[in-house]
Design a protein around this motif. Structure first.
Motif, PDB file in Angstrom:
ATOM      1  N   ALA A 148       8.536  -0.811  -1.830  1.00 51.11           N
ATOM      2  CA  ALA A 148       7.374  -0.326  -1.087  1.00 51.11           C
ATOM      3  C   ALA A 148       6.279  -1.382  -1.010  1.00 51.11           C
ATOM      4  O   ALA A 148       5.627  -1.531   0.029  1.00 51.11           O
ATOM      5  CB  ALA A 148       6.841   0.948  -1.734  1.00 51.11           C
ATOM      6  N   CYS A 149       6.067  -2.105  -2.105  1.00 50.91           N
ATOM      7  CA  CYS A 149       5.035  -3.157  -2.094  1.00 50.91           C
ATOM      8  C   CYS A 149       5.391  -4.251  -1.093  1.00 50.91           C
ATOM      9  O   CYS A 149       4.530  -4.737  -0.343  1.00 50.91           O
ATOM     10  CB  CYS A 149       4.870  -3.742  -3.494  1.00 50.91           C
ATOM     11  N   SER A 218      -2.278   5.020   0.878  1.00 48.73           N
ATOM     12  CA  SER A 218      -3.426   4.204   1.262  1.00 48.73           C
ATOM     13  C   SER A 218      -3.186   2.764   0.865  1.00 48.73           C
ATOM     14  O   SER A 218      -2.950   2.468  -0.306  1.00 48.73           O
ATOM     15  CB  SER A 218      -4.695   4.733   0.587  1.00 48.73           C
ATOM     16  N   ARG A 219      -3.266   1.898   1.824  1.00 45.81           N
ATOM     17  CA  ARG A 219      -3.140   0.467   1.554  1.00 45.81           C
ATOM     18  C   ARG A 219      -4.245   0.013   0.613  1.00 45.81           C
ATOM     19  O   ARG A 219      -4.025  -0.732  -0.330  1.00 45.81           O
ATOM     20  CB  ARG A 219      -3.180  -0.283   2.879  1.00 45.81           C
ATOM     21  N   HIS A 220      -5.461   0.512   0.831  1.00 42.86           N
ATOM     22  CA  HIS A 220      -6.607   0.071   0.042  1.00 42.86           C
ATOM     23  C   HIS A 220      -6.535   0.568  -1.401  1.00 42.86           C
ATOM     24  O   HIS A 220      -6.981  -0.118  -2.323  1.00 42.86           O
ATOM     25  CB  HIS A 220      -7.905   0.539   0.697  1.00 42.86           C
ATOM     26  N   ALA A 221      -5.982   1.754  -1.605  1.00 40.53           N
ATOM     27  CA  ALA A 221      -5.877   2.281  -2.967  1.00 40.53           C
ATOM     28  C   ALA A 221      -4.958   1.427  -3.823  1.00 40.53           C
ATOM     29  O   ALA A 221      -5.120   1.354  -5.045  1.00 40.53           O
ATOM     30  CB  ALA A 221      -5.371   3.720  -2.936  1.00 40.53           C
ATOM     31  N   SER A 227      -2.705   1.447  -8.748  1.00 37.42           N
ATOM     32  CA  SER A 227      -2.568   2.867  -9.043  1.00 37.42           C
ATOM     33  C   SER A 227      -1.106   3.270  -8.913  1.00 37.42           C
ATOM     34  O   SER A 227      -0.625   3.569  -7.823  1.00 37.42           O
ATOM     35  CB  SER A 227      -3.430   3.698  -8.077  1.00 37.42           C
ATOM     36  N   LEU A 228      -0.408   3.269 -10.042  1.00 36.93           N
ATOM     37  CA  LEU A 228       0.994   3.661 -10.016  1.00 36.93           C
ATOM     38  C   LEU A 228       1.141   5.151  -9.744  1.00 36.93           C
ATOM     39  O   LEU A 228       2.176   5.592  -9.245  1.00 36.93           O
ATOM     40  CB  LEU A 228       1.666   3.290 -11.340  1.00 36.93           C
ATOM     41  N   GLY A 229       0.099   5.911 -10.067  1.00 39.53           N
ATOM     42  CA  GLY A 229       0.138   7.325  -9.734  1.00 39.53           C
ATOM     43  C   GLY A 229       0.148   7.526  -8.230  1.00 39.53           C
ATOM     44  O   GLY A 229       0.829   8.424  -7.710  1.00 39.53           O
ATOM     45  N   HIS A 230      -0.605   6.696  -7.514  1.00 37.23           N
ATOM     46  CA  HIS A 230      -0.630   6.788  -6.054  1.00 37.23           C
ATOM     47  C   HIS A 230       0.681   6.291  -5.455  1.00 37.23           C
ATOM     48  O   HIS A 230       1.154   6.840  -4.455  1.00 37.23           O
ATOM     49  CB  HIS A 230      -1.801   5.965  -5.512  1.00 37.23           C
ATOM     50  N   LEU A 231       1.268   5.271  -6.062  1.00 35.99           N
ATOM     51  CA  LEU A 231       2.553   4.752  -5.568  1.00 35.99           C
ATOM     52  C   LEU A 231       3.684   5.588  -6.158  1.00 35.99           C
ATOM     53  O   LEU A 231       4.498   5.117  -6.936  1.00 35.99           O
ATOM     54  CB  LEU A 231       2.715   3.275  -5.920  1.00 35.99           C
TER      55      LEU A 231
END
Length: 269
Positions: A148-149, A218-221, A227-231
Motif C-alpha cells: 500500500a505504501c 488519507s494520504r496526509h494521515a 499511523s499503523l492504525g490508519h493503514l
C-alpha cells in the motif's frame, strides 16, 4: 438438381445493424438496473463498454451511485473491484462495514487487480506497469501494508496524469478534480469515476494541529504522522486498488490514442 429460386420480391435482404448513441443511451437504464446477485448471470451486451466500465456489469448501480460511493468512501469503483463486491459495498451501512467487505473478498479483488495490472503494458506508461507488478506481488506474498505504501507513491504520479492537473496546484488541484459531479445524463461518466476516490484521499489533515485522523484512507494521515492504525488491512486494499484503477485508466487512454493514430495512418506505431 433443383433450380435455385429467387427470394420473394417482397422480402428485403437483411442489413447489418449499427447502434446509434440514441440506442445506447436508451438501453443504459436497463443495464444499470441489472444486479447479478438478484437476477442471475447474463452476458455483457456488446455495446455496454461504450459508456460503462466492465466491472460495473451486474452491480445494479448507476454511474451516480458509484461516483457517490467512491467520493464519500475513497474506495475505487473504476475497473476494480468486481461487480459483486461493488454491490456489497453499496449495501454496506458505513465505512467500517465497507472495509470489512474488502477484507472478506480480498482474494477476489486481488485476482481482478492482477488481471487489470497485467493488461497495462503500453510503453508510454514508463515504469508504472513494472511497479504495479511489484506492488501486487508484495500483496500476494502477504505484505499488504508495504504494498500500500508503494501504491500511494505511484498514485501521486498517476493521479496527475489521469486528471491532467498542473503539478503546481498540488493536492488541492487533485482534490478539486475529484470533486466534479457525475450525472447519469453524462455521455461518458466512467472517466470521472476514476478520479472520485481522490477527494477523501487528499482531505486536509495536520496532526500537530489536533485534527482527528480521517475515517477514509488519507494520504496526509500517513505522511504527516505514521499511523499503523490508519493503514489497516482494508485501507491497504483501497490504496492498491486505487493505484491499479488509475493505471488501467491511463492504459485505456493509450489504447484510444493508438486506435486513432492507426485509423488515420495504418503504419503508425
Amino acid at each position: 438438381m433443383t433450380e435455385q429460386q429467387d427470394p420473394p420480391q417482397d422480402q428485403k435482404p437483411s442489413r447489418p445493424f449499427f447502434a446509434t448513441w440514441k440506442n445506447i443511451r436508451a438501453a443504459q437504464p436497463a443495464w444499470d438496473s441489472y444486479d447479478m446477485t438478484r437476477d442471475g448471470f447474463r452476458p455483457m451486451p456488446g455495446l455496454y463498454l461504450a459508456g460503462r466500465r466492465p466491472n460495473w456489469w451486474g452491480a445494479g448501480a448507476t454511474p451516480e451511485d458509484l461516483h457517490k460511493l467512491a467520493k464519500s468512501s475513497g474506495i475505487p469503483v473504476s475497473w476494480v473491484p468486481p461487480a459483486r463486491v461493488l454491490r456489497l459495498l453499496l449495501d454496506a451501512g458505513d465505512h467500517d462495514a465497507r472495509l470489512r467487505v474488502l477484507v472478506d473478498h480480498e482474494d477476489e479483488i486481488r485476482a481482478l487487480c492482477e488481471e487489470m495490472a497485467a493488461y497495462c503494458d503500453d510503453e508510454w506508461l514508463g515504469d508504472a506497469p513494472e511497479m504495479a507488478a511489484k506492488i501486487v506481488a508484495a500483496w500476494r506474498d502477504g505484505h499488504p501494508e508495504a504494498a500500500a505504501c508503494m501504491a500511494l507513491l505511484a498514485v501521486e504520479e498517476l493521479a496527475h496524469q489521469v486528471s491532467r492537473v498542473d503539478r503546481s496546484k498540488k493536492h488541492k488541484g487533485l482534490q478539486g478534480a475529484a470533486e466534479a459531479i457525475v450525472s447519469n445524463d453524462d455521455w461518458f461518466p466512467q472517466g470521472q469515476t476514476a478520479l472520485s476516490p481522490l477527494f477523501p484521499l487528499y482531505t486536509q489533515y495536520w496532526a500537530d494541529k489536533g485534527h482527528d485522523v480521517p475515517e477514509q484512507l488519507s494520504r496526509h494521515a500517513l505522511v504527516h504522522s505514521i499511523s499503523l492504525g490508519h493503514l489497516s488491512q482494508g485501507h491497504a486494499i483501497v490504496a492498491i486498488m486505487l493505484m491499479v484503477s488509475l493505471l488501467r485508466e491511463l492504459q485505456e487512454r493509450c489504447d484510444e490514442i493508438r486506435d486513432d493514430m492507426h485509423a488515420t495512418d495504418p503504419e503508425a506505431d
